[in-house]
Design an enzyme around this catalytic site. Structure first.
Site, mmCIF file in Angstrom:
data_model
loop_
_atom_site.group_PDB
_atom_site.id
_atom_site.type_symbol
_atom_site.label_atom_id
_atom_site.label_comp_id
_atom_site.label_asym_id
_atom_site.label_seq_id
_atom_site.Cartn_x
_atom_site.Cartn_y
_atom_site.Cartn_z
ATOM 1 N N ILE A 28 -0.287 1.713 -12.211
ATOM 2 C CA ILE A 28 -1.623 1.125 -12.423
ATOM 3 C C ILE A 28 -2.510 1.175 -11.182
ATOM 4 O O ILE A 28 -3.670 0.785 -11.219
ATOM 5 C CB ILE A 28 -1.542 -0.335 -12.935
ATOM 6 C CG1 ILE A 28 -0.679 -1.197 -12.004
ATOM 7 C CG2 ILE A 28 -1.065 -0.386 -14.361
ATOM 8 C CD1 ILE A 28 -0.668 -2.665 -12.385
ATOM 9 N N GLY A 29 -1.977 1.639 -10.077
ATOM 10 C CA GLY A 29 -2.815 1.711 -8.885
ATOM 11 C C GLY A 29 -2.022 2.304 -7.730
ATOM 12 O O GLY A 29 -0.796 2.366 -7.768
ATOM 13 N N GLY A 31 -2.265 2.816 -3.219
ATOM 14 C CA GLY A 31 -2.962 2.728 -1.936
ATOM 15 C C GLY A 31 -2.408 3.814 -1.035
ATOM 16 O O GLY A 31 -1.822 4.794 -1.512
ATOM 17 N N VAL A 32 -2.582 3.646 0.267
ATOM 18 C CA VAL A 32 -2.132 4.668 1.205
ATOM 19 C C VAL A 32 -0.616 4.804 1.180
ATOM 20 O O VAL A 32 -0.073 5.897 1.129
ATOM 21 C CB VAL A 32 -2.634 4.330 2.624
ATOM 22 C CG1 VAL A 32 -2.044 5.294 3.635
ATOM 23 C CG2 VAL A 32 -4.143 4.388 2.667
ATOM 24 N N SER A 33 0.081 3.692 1.191
ATOM 25 C CA SER A 33 1.547 3.790 1.216
ATOM 26 C C SER A 33 2.192 2.947 0.130
ATOM 27 O O SER A 33 3.374 2.653 0.185
ATOM 28 C CB SER A 33 2.059 3.363 2.591
ATOM 29 O OG SER A 33 1.575 2.078 2.876
ATOM 30 N N ALA A 34 1.405 2.545 -0.853
ATOM 31 C CA ALA A 34 1.972 1.716 -1.916
ATOM 32 C C ALA A 34 1.538 2.220 -3.282
ATOM 33 O O ALA A 34 0.443 2.757 -3.437
ATOM 34 C CB ALA A 34 1.531 0.270 -1.738
ATOM 35 N N VAL A 36 1.373 0.782 -7.317
ATOM 36 C CA VAL A 36 1.506 -0.449 -8.102
ATOM 37 C C VAL A 36 1.862 -0.069 -9.537
ATOM 38 O O VAL A 36 1.237 0.816 -10.129
ATOM 39 C CB VAL A 36 0.196 -1.272 -8.066
ATOM 40 C CG1 VAL A 36 0.405 -2.615 -8.768
ATOM 41 C CG2 VAL A 36 -0.269 -1.503 -6.632
ATOM 42 N N LYS A 51 4.436 -3.966 -6.686
ATOM 43 C CA LYS A 51 3.838 -3.136 -5.648
ATOM 44 C C LYS A 51 4.997 -2.534 -4.864
ATOM 45 O O LYS A 51 5.785 -3.264 -4.261
ATOM 46 C CB LYS A 51 2.959 -4.009 -4.754
ATOM 47 C CG LYS A 51 2.178 -3.252 -3.727
ATOM 48 C CD LYS A 51 1.115 -4.178 -3.144
ATOM 49 C CE LYS A 51 0.366 -3.544 -2.015
ATOM 50 N NZ LYS A 51 -0.725 -4.392 -1.556
ATOM 51 N N ASP A 145 -9.276 -9.655 4.581
ATOM 52 C CA ASP A 145 -9.526 -8.419 3.826
ATOM 53 C C ASP A 145 -10.179 -8.745 2.482
ATOM 54 O O ASP A 145 -9.787 -8.219 1.446
ATOM 55 C CB ASP A 145 -8.213 -7.658 3.640
ATOM 56 C CG ASP A 145 -8.441 -6.162 3.430
ATOM 57 O OD1 ASP A 145 -9.586 -5.702 3.617
ATOM 58 O OD2 ASP A 145 -7.479 -5.461 3.060
HETATM 59 N N1 LIG Z 1 -0.917 -7.940 -9.827
HETATM 60 C C1 LIG Z 1 -1.644 -6.940 -10.315
HETATM 61 N N2 LIG Z 1 -1.930 -6.892 -11.630
HETATM 62 C C2 LIG Z 1 -2.650 -5.870 -12.150
HETATM 63 N N3 LIG Z 1 -3.146 -4.858 -11.423
HETATM 64 C C3 LIG Z 1 -2.897 -4.851 -10.107
HETATM 65 C C4 LIG Z 1 -2.132 -5.876 -9.484
HETATM 66 N N4 LIG Z 1 -2.049 -5.595 -8.172
HETATM 67 C C5 LIG Z 1 -2.731 -4.460 -7.982
HETATM 68 N N5 LIG Z 1 -3.237 -4.000 -9.145
HETATM 69 C C6 LIG Z 1 -4.032 -2.774 -9.349
HETATM 70 O O1 LIG Z 1 -3.565 -1.793 -8.444
HETATM 71 C C7 LIG Z 1 -4.638 -1.341 -7.607
HETATM 72 C C8 LIG Z 1 -4.085 -1.080 -6.206
HETATM 73 O O2 LIG Z 1 -3.682 -2.302 -5.659
HETATM 74 P P1 LIG Z 1 -3.221 -2.590 -4.177
HETATM 75 O O3 LIG Z 1 -3.906 -3.828 -3.741
HETATM 76 O O4 LIG Z 1 -1.780 -2.643 -4.110
HETATM 77 O O5 LIG Z 1 -3.641 -1.356 -3.342
HETATM 78 P P2 LIG Z 1 -3.489 -1.296 -1.793
HETATM 79 O O6 LIG Z 1 -2.795 -0.071 -1.426
HETATM 80 O O7 LIG Z 1 -2.884 -2.580 -1.311
HETATM 81 O O8 LIG Z 1 -4.973 -1.224 -1.359
HETATM 82 P P3 LIG Z 1 -5.599 -2.228 -0.333
HETATM 83 O O9 LIG Z 1 -4.675 -2.259 0.824
HETATM 84 O O10 LIG Z 1 -6.925 -1.653 -0.028
HETATM 85 O O11 LIG Z 1 -5.717 -3.554 -1.049
HETATM 86 C C9 LIG Z 1 -5.684 -2.458 -7.676
HETATM 87 O O12 LIG Z 1 -6.980 -1.945 -7.516
HETATM 88 C C10 LIG Z 1 -5.487 -3.063 -9.043
HETATM 89 O O13 LIG Z 1 -6.322 -2.473 -10.013
#
Ligand SMILES: Nc1ncnc2c1ncn2[C@@H]1O[C@H](COP(=O)(O)OP(=O)(O)OP(=O)(O)O)[C@@H](O)[C@H]1O
Length: 539
Positions: A28-29, A31-34, A36, A51, A145
């Site tokens: 569902i999402g 990031g750079v090193s993660a 979701v 995550k 953040d």
């Molecule tokens: N608990 C959750 N429930 C539903 N969707 C989620 C959840 N956590 C994250 N997401 C989805 O996954 C996407 C990426 O989330 P995430 O915060 O992990 O990215 P990231 O790599 O940490 O980016 P950043 O560091 O900029 O926040 C989010 O934009 C969101 O749409």
């Protein structure tokens, strides 16, 4: 007797700590090193979001991850997203959290509201976020953040603040002057952190210029930027590469008055006075003039704020699921047409593009300060021309890095007396020149524009003015570093016990000083180069 807070913590259900208890349903999402995932926790029969953080690729962030887990385990508020648990799976850390069916506000606006949400919707999202912030600050924590990418919404319209990866507690920072005092909003002016953390467009000027220290009010700035992000679909200055937007703020050229200009170019005066006033109060350059989260909650903008059901009706209804939106954004990013004839460069560009598309929450490459986040709807990069290479006497002096960012080859630049541009079909008109001022980077960041001829001449004055502002700012910093060194060295005799600590401090300052010197000479070099360029244009 246990407090309500302790009772709530005790009530938390222990989620299983082994991966076999979870069934991954969808991505569902990322990031750079993660990455979701949406998943089911089989024994609990409940939906979760996992995550999955690659520890190999994010080793420097491991402290952030630990901090996030620690911070969250101590907090309880209905507007804060607590993780259920976390554990390692091979080289990855799994953070299991409640699944928020609407995903992040960033993913919502980038998919369906690219021109921004309406004010009543913004008010609901911001008020809930403020509740979380007010609680967080009251507990002595900074989020650091705040942005739409870290505000999640559930199917019932409930809003939660997430991602405490870079959050900080005053208790963990011995340098913060109020570390022994009970944290409170009134103590905010005495709490001072100094490390750069967060995402550039949302960062308060004092965070970017972190040696002066910052505090809770840095979150309030980011909150103001988030308000604009929700209103316009993107934060101010996001058309610029992150490093440049940082410099603009460092040199204090981004003021609230700029916001009006920005707004005029983005749909005119469509916002209420209350909204403008609320945002303006958050974006004071002087942190002490920004309101606390608690005070902001009483702002007239939130007076007639609607409830979560309003969000369900006006934002969530008809919105594709978070997994579907994510899939669509991935498809869009991989099918983006590539107009470039050069195959290698095309591939590189495409990779960069995909990389950017995959970045949720506007991440950027800290080392290079290179990435410019792009919303899926933002296909146009009209004002950017790619410079392939600039050569002088057979040696590459400037080489294309990526969109709008060039790197100066330091070894050859000092030999350069006259620049010979090999511009091919691309145009190399420098409109503005910035030197990144964080992490001692020696990169030169340029914005390049579209016309072929007298651009350099036309913009020379503006460019020199910019460079002079930067030079002045760096000189000021240098003066402060020198002053601090003198103070520390002067006190050395009196404070015998802290000698070792001071020695470390001095060597840190020396490195900083050295880096400032380098930047200064780089700036001087650039002024010379462009003087030469413009005189060669006249010739
Ligand atoms: N608990 C959750 N429930 C539903 N969707 C989620 C959840 N956590 C994250 N997401 C989805 O996954 C996407 C990426 O989330 P995430 O915060 O992990 O990215 P990231 O790599 O940490 O980016 P950043 O560091 O900029 O926040 C989010 O934009 C969101 O749409």
């Amino acid at each position: 007797m246990a407090t309500k807070h302790e009772e709530e913590l005790a009530k938390r259900v222990q989620y299983p700590l082994d991966p076999s208890s979870y069934k991954i349903l969808d991505e569902i999402g990322a990031g750079v090193s993660a990455i979701v995932y949406k998943a089911t926790c089989v024994p609990m029969n409940s939906l979760v979001a996992i995550k999955s953080i690659d520890l190999d690729r994010s080793r420097p962030d491991f402290d952030d991850v630990r901090r996030e887990a620690k911070t969250l385990s101590l907090l309880y508020h209905h507007n804060i997203l607590n993780a259920h648990c976390c554990f390692t799976v091979d080289q990855r850390l799994w953070v299991v959290m409640p699944f928020m069916a609407g995903g992040s506000l960033q993913s919502i606006i980038s998919h369906s509201f690219s021109d921004g949400l309406t004010e009543p919707c913004i008010a609901v999202v911001l008020k809930e976020t403020l509740n979380a912030l007010s609680y967080l600050h009251g507990q002595g924590h900074l989020h650091r953040d705040i942005k739409a990418g870290n505000i999640l919404v559930d199917s019932n319209g409930s809003v939660k603040l997430a991602d405490f990866g870079v959050s900080a507690s005053i208790y963990e920072y011995p340098n913060s002057s109020s570390s022994t005092a009970a944290p409170s909003l009134s103590s905010s002016s005495s709490l001072r952190l100094t490390d750069v953390a967060g995402t550039p467009y949302w960062m308060a000027p004092e965070v970017i210029h972190s040696h002066i220290g910052y505090s809770f009010k840095a979150d309030i700035w980011s909150f103001g930027i988030t308000a604009l992000e929700l209103a316009h679909g993107r934060p101010p200055l996001s058309h610029l590469p992150p490093s440049k937007s940082m410099i603009l703020k460092i040199t204090k050229r981004f003021r609230f008055s700029d916001l009006d200009k920005y707004r005029k170019g983005h749909g005119g005066n469509k916002f209420s006075k209350a909204f403008k006033d609320m945002v303006a109060s958050c974006l004071h350059q002087d942190p002490s003039k920004r309101p606390t989260a608690e005070k902001l909650l009483k702002h007239p903008f939130f007076k007639y704020c609607k409830g979560s059901e309003f969000l369900v009706k006006n934002v969530l209804q008809g919105l594709p699921s978070v997994e579907k939106r994510y899939k669509e954004s991935k498809i869009r990013s991989t099918t983006t047409p590539n107009d470039d004839d050069d195959e290698d460069e095309g591939d590189l560009m495409k990779q960069q593009y995909v990389k950017q598309r995959r970045i949720s929450g506007w991440n950027f490459n800290e080392d290079g300060l290179e990435l410019e986040p792009v919303f899926p709807s933002d296909q146009s990069r009209e004002n950017v021309t790619i410079v392939k290479e600039v050569r002088f006497e057979g040696e590459t002096v400037i080489q294309d890095m990526q969109h709008g960012e060039l790197e100066l080859n330091a070894d050859t630049s000092s030999n350069m007396s006259k620049q010979n541009t090999n511009a091919t079909s691309n145009v190399t008109i420098v409109e503005n020149l910035m030197v990144s001022s964080i992490h001692g980077s020696s990169r030169v960041v340029e914005t390049i524009g579209g016309d072929q001829g007298g651009g350099i001449l036309k913009n020379k004055e503006a460019m020199l003015a910019t460079l002079n502002v930067l030079k002045g700012s760096l000189e000021q910093e240098l003066g402060q570093v020198k002053l601090m060194m003198n103070i520390i060295q002067g006190e050395e005799i009196q404070v015998v016990d802290s000698k070792e600590c001071m020695t470390q401090e001095i060597s840190k300052l020396r490195i900083e000083l050295e880096s400032e010197r380098k930047k200064n000479s780089q700036l001087e070099l650039q002024i010379q180069i462009f003087n030469l360029q413009s005189s060669s244009c006249v010739d």
